[in-house]
Design a protein around this motif. Structure first.
Motif, PDB file in Angstrom:
ATOM      1  N   VAL A 235       6.492   2.169 -15.968  1.00  0.00           N
ATOM      2  CA  VAL A 235       5.698   1.058 -16.500  1.00  0.00           C
ATOM      3  C   VAL A 235       4.241   1.483 -16.355  1.00  0.00           C
ATOM      4  CG1 VAL A 235       5.010  -1.344 -16.237  1.00  0.00           C
ATOM      5  CG2 VAL A 235       7.396  -0.690 -15.864  1.00  0.00           C
ATOM      6  N   PRO A 236       3.572   1.770 -17.453  1.00  0.00           N
ATOM      7  CA  PRO A 236       2.202   2.295 -17.376  1.00  0.00           C
ATOM      8  C   PRO A 236       1.282   1.417 -16.525  1.00  0.00           C
ATOM      9  CG  PRO A 236       3.023   2.394 -19.635  1.00  0.00           C
ATOM     10  CD  PRO A 236       4.025   1.605 -18.844  1.00  0.00           C
ATOM     11  N   ARG A 237       0.473   2.078 -15.703  1.00  0.00           N
ATOM     12  CA  ARG A 237      -0.566   1.445 -14.894  1.00  0.00           C
ATOM     13  C   ARG A 237      -0.012   0.444 -13.874  1.00  0.00           C
ATOM     14  NH1 ARG A 237      -1.731   1.106 -19.984  1.00  0.00           N
ATOM     15  NH2 ARG A 237      -1.550  -1.163 -20.046  1.00  0.00           N
ATOM     16  N   LEU A 238       1.243   0.636 -13.452  1.00  0.00           N
ATOM     17  CA  LEU A 238       1.818  -0.285 -12.474  1.00  0.00           C
ATOM     18  C   LEU A 238       1.684   0.246 -11.049  1.00  0.00           C
ATOM     19  CD1 LEU A 238       3.273  -2.969 -12.059  1.00  0.00           C
ATOM     20  CD2 LEU A 238       5.443  -1.738 -12.213  1.00  0.00           C
ATOM     21  N   LEU A 239       1.936   1.525 -10.842  1.00  0.00           N
ATOM     22  CA  LEU A 239       1.905   2.113  -9.502  1.00  0.00           C
ATOM     23  C   LEU A 239       0.753   3.090  -9.360  1.00  0.00           C
ATOM     24  CD1 LEU A 239       5.707   2.882  -8.963  1.00  0.00           C
ATOM     25  CD2 LEU A 239       4.412   0.897  -8.175  1.00  0.00           C
ATOM     26  N   GLU A 240       0.000   2.970  -8.271  1.00  0.00           N
ATOM     27  CA  GLU A 240      -1.069   3.924  -8.007  1.00  0.00           C
ATOM     28  C   GLU A 240      -0.480   5.309  -7.792  1.00  0.00           C
ATOM     29  OE1 GLU A 240      -3.577   2.772  -4.828  1.00  0.00           O
ATOM     30  OE2 GLU A 240      -4.260   0.924  -5.764  1.00  0.00           O
ATOM     31  N   GLY A 241      -1.087   6.292  -8.409  1.00  0.00           N
ATOM     32  CA  GLY A 241      -0.570   7.658  -8.300  1.00  0.00           C
ATOM     33  C   GLY A 241       0.363   8.015  -9.432  1.00  0.00           C
ATOM     34  N   GLY A 242       1.197   7.030  -9.851  1.00  0.00           N
ATOM     35  CA  GLY A 242       2.096   7.253 -10.976  1.00  0.00           C
ATOM     36  C   GLY A 242       2.921   8.526 -10.830  1.00  0.00           C
ATOM     37  N   ARG A 243       3.126   9.229 -11.942  1.00  0.00           N
ATOM     38  CA  ARG A 243       3.952  10.437 -11.943  1.00  0.00           C
ATOM     39  C   ARG A 243       3.372  11.553 -11.100  1.00  0.00           C
ATOM     40  NH1 ARG A 243       7.939  10.725 -15.822  1.00  0.00           N
ATOM     41  NH2 ARG A 243       8.632  12.465 -14.539  1.00  0.00           N
ATOM     42  N   SER A 244       2.058  11.507 -10.816  1.00  0.00           N
ATOM     43  CA  SER A 244       1.433  12.605 -10.075  1.00  0.00           C
ATOM     44  C   SER A 244       1.790  12.579  -8.589  1.00  0.00           C
ATOM     45  CB  SER A 244      -0.086  12.561 -10.244  1.00  0.00           C
ATOM     46  OG  SER A 244      -0.621  11.378  -9.674  1.00  0.00           O
TER      47      SER A 244
ATOM     48  N   LYS B 159       2.521   1.423  -0.481  1.00  0.00           N
ATOM     49  CA  LYS B 159       1.673   2.225   0.404  1.00  0.00           C
ATOM     50  C   LYS B 159       2.346   2.432   1.756  1.00  0.00           C
ATOM     51  CE  LYS B 159      -2.983   2.383   2.418  1.00  0.00           C
ATOM     52  NZ  LYS B 159      -4.295   1.679   2.525  1.00  0.00           N
ATOM     53  N   GLN B 160       2.949   1.374   2.280  1.00  0.00           N
ATOM     54  CA  GLN B 160       3.636   1.462   3.564  1.00  0.00           C
ATOM     55  C   GLN B 160       4.843   2.397   3.475  1.00  0.00           C
ATOM     56  OE1 GLN B 160       2.574   0.240   6.362  1.00  0.00           O
ATOM     57  NE2 GLN B 160       4.329   0.928   7.585  1.00  0.00           N
ATOM     58  N   ALA B 161       5.590   2.320   2.380  1.00  0.00           N
ATOM     59  CA  ALA B 161       6.763   3.180   2.204  1.00  0.00           C
ATOM     60  C   ALA B 161       6.353   4.655   2.135  1.00  0.00           C
ATOM     61  CB  ALA B 161       7.518   2.783   0.944  1.00  0.00           C
ATOM     62  N   LEU B 162       5.316   4.947   1.353  1.00  0.00           N
ATOM     63  CA  LEU B 162       4.847   6.336   1.237  1.00  0.00           C
ATOM     64  C   LEU B 162       4.337   6.849   2.579  1.00  0.00           C
ATOM     65  CD1 LEU B 162       2.934   6.168  -2.172  1.00  0.00           C
ATOM     66  CD2 LEU B 162       5.230   7.035  -1.742  1.00  0.00           C
ATOM     67  N   LYS B 163       3.652   5.985   3.310  1.00  0.00           N
ATOM     68  CA  LYS B 163       3.143   6.349   4.631  1.00  0.00           C
ATOM     69  C   LYS B 163       4.294   6.700   5.571  1.00  0.00           C
ATOM     70  CE  LYS B 163       0.203   4.612   8.402  1.00  0.00           C
ATOM     71  NZ  LYS B 163      -0.601   3.456   8.883  1.00  0.00           N
ATOM     72  N   LYS B 164       5.372   5.921   5.493  1.00  0.00           N
ATOM     73  CA  LYS B 164       6.533   6.166   6.355  1.00  0.00           C
ATOM     74  C   LYS B 164       7.207   7.490   6.005  1.00  0.00           C
ATOM     75  CE  LYS B 164      11.029   4.335   7.736  1.00  0.00           C
ATOM     76  NZ  LYS B 164      10.864   4.945   9.061  1.00  0.00           N
ATOM     77  N   VAL B 165       7.368   7.753   4.723  1.00  0.00           N
ATOM     78  CA  VAL B 165       7.989   9.013   4.307  1.00  0.00           C
ATOM     79  C   VAL B 165       7.192  10.203   4.833  1.00  0.00           C
ATOM     80  CG1 VAL B 165       8.553  10.492   2.335  1.00  0.00           C
ATOM     81  CG2 VAL B 165       9.076   8.052   2.243  1.00  0.00           C
ATOM     82  N   ARG B 166       5.873  10.152   4.639  1.00  0.00           N
ATOM     83  CA  ARG B 166       5.031  11.283   5.074  1.00  0.00           C
ATOM     84  C   ARG B 166       4.985  11.384   6.599  1.00  0.00           C
ATOM     85  NH1 ARG B 166       1.839   9.736   0.107  1.00  0.00           N
ATOM     86  NH2 ARG B 166       2.023  11.565  -1.260  1.00  0.00           N
ATOM     87  N   ALA B 167       5.018  10.242   7.298  1.00  0.00           N
ATOM     88  CA  ALA B 167       5.029  10.277   8.767  1.00  0.00           C
ATOM     89  C   ALA B 167       6.328  10.898   9.279  1.00  0.00           C
ATOM     90  CB  ALA B 167       4.861   8.861   9.324  1.00  0.00           C
ATOM     91  N   ASP B 168       7.438  10.570   8.633  1.00  0.00           N
ATOM     92  CA  ASP B 168       8.723  11.169   9.011  1.00  0.00           C
ATOM     93  C   ASP B 168       8.686  12.681   8.812  1.00  0.00           C
ATOM     94  OD1 ASP B 168       9.776   8.739   9.688  1.00  0.00           O
ATOM     95  OD2 ASP B 168      10.879   8.455   7.814  1.00  0.00           O
ATOM     96  N   TRP B 169       8.113  13.116   7.690  1.00  0.00           N
ATOM     97  CA  TRP B 169       8.017  14.557   7.424  1.00  0.00           C
ATOM     98  C   TRP B 169       7.146  15.248   8.469  1.00  0.00           C
ATOM     99  CZ3 TRP B 169       7.019  14.241   1.442  1.00  0.00           C
ATOM    100  CH2 TRP B 169       8.249  14.009   0.796  1.00  0.00           C
TER     101      TRP B 169
END
Length: 302
Positions: free
Chosen positions: A49-58, A107-117
């Motif tokens: 969905v265009p312009r819905l999520l920050e960062g998008g496909r990148s 943002k919280q989900a991405l933070k958790k993934v990166r913290a786990d890594w």
């Protein structure tokens, strides 16, 4: 996504925590930032969905974050549902509301993934050694390329000589550090590249022993590249930014940029020491090709 399906940065959604293939679950790059939209409990849309999520496909880490938007048929006009009841896209005002609502949990989900890594990487460094992650990347990438021809004819005795020299360079004791020495021996035997930090006087950046297409690399921690750039950046990566002010962080980033610039300049001038640098064309090509492949593999989830 369950932690078992995102075991480390670079797994790419194709490997679980046991190393098993999970490609069938389609946690791949194509699914990054896609949204599932349900109408009356039935999925009618699964895509960007265009312009819905920050960062998008990148932001490749978004492949591990699933988002479902569900609505009743009474709200069809707000999701611009077609007559065939397939396809949907929220109107502008609703999309803005969804975007704001999603910011915090995503943002919280991405933070958790990166913290786990980060925790996984820290534990792996403690268990397996400082450069294990980098050597594992090389082990995944190098089978796609022709095997090196340097050091053909090297014997097990030659490999053991390299191990013994590493023991001296690293200041290891055969009794107290027997586990570490055995780890180095196994890495040299099985890995395409073995990385080790050493310390010796002189201007050499590194020393390489070639062993039947494999290589044992010792880099000189007394060299300015490691002393003034690599080790400060490593400390930042290990300890985080909590004890640093923004100016110090910017300075470290600038050091890294400057170091890459000067490393390339130094290589160019090193070539100039040869009367016929054109014969180094293949070296330049291989260097660029292998660097590209390693970095794309190392950062494919970032």
């Amino acid at each position: 996504m369950p932690r078992e399906f995102r075991p480390y940065s670079g797994a790419g959604g194709s490997t679980d925590h046991n190393g098993d293939d999970i490609s069938a679950f389609q946690i791949n790059e194509d699914n990054t930032a896609k949204i599932s939209i349900l109408r009356n409990g039935r999925e009618i849309y699964y895509d960007i969905v265009p312009r819905l999520l920050e960062g998008g496909r990148s932001d490749k880490v978004l492949r591990y974050v699933a988002i479902e938007v569900s609505f009743p048929a009474e709200l069809d006009e707000y999701f611009q549902v077609r007559n065939v009841k397939r396809g949907a896209e929220p109107v502008s005002k609703l999309r803005s509301e969804l975007r704001e609502w999603l910011k915090a949990p995503v943002k919280q989900a991405l933070k958790k993934v990166r913290a786990d890594w980060k925790e996984t990487e820290k534990r792996k460094r403690l268990e397996d050694g400082e450069h294990t992650e980098t050597m594992d990347t090389a082990a995944r990438v190098f089978p796609n390329f022709p095997r090196g021809i340097a050091g053909r004819g090297a014997t097990p005795e030659d490999e053991e000589r390299v191990v013994e020299q590493a023991v001296v360079d690293l200041g290891l004791d055969h009794e107290e550090d027997s586990a570490k020495i055995e780890q180095i021996r196994e890495q040299i035997r099985t890995k395409p590249i073995t990385l080790m930090g050493g310390s010796w006087p002189g201007k050499e950046l590194l020393v390489i022993d070639h062993l039947n297409g494999k290589a044992a690399v010792k880099f000189n921690l007394r060299h300015a590249l490691f002393e003034q750039v690599y080790l400060p950046l490593k400390k930042l990566a290990d300890e985080g930014t909590q004890n640093l002010d923004p100016e110090e962080i910017t300075d470290l980033a600038r050091r890294g940029q400057t170091a890459v610039d000067h490393l390339l300049i130094a290589y160019a001038h090193a070539e100039a020491m040869y009367p016929d640098p054109e014969r180094l064309d293949d070296l330049r090509t291989y260097w660029g090709m292998f660097t590209e492949a390693l970095l794309r593999e190392a950062f494919r989830d970032q």
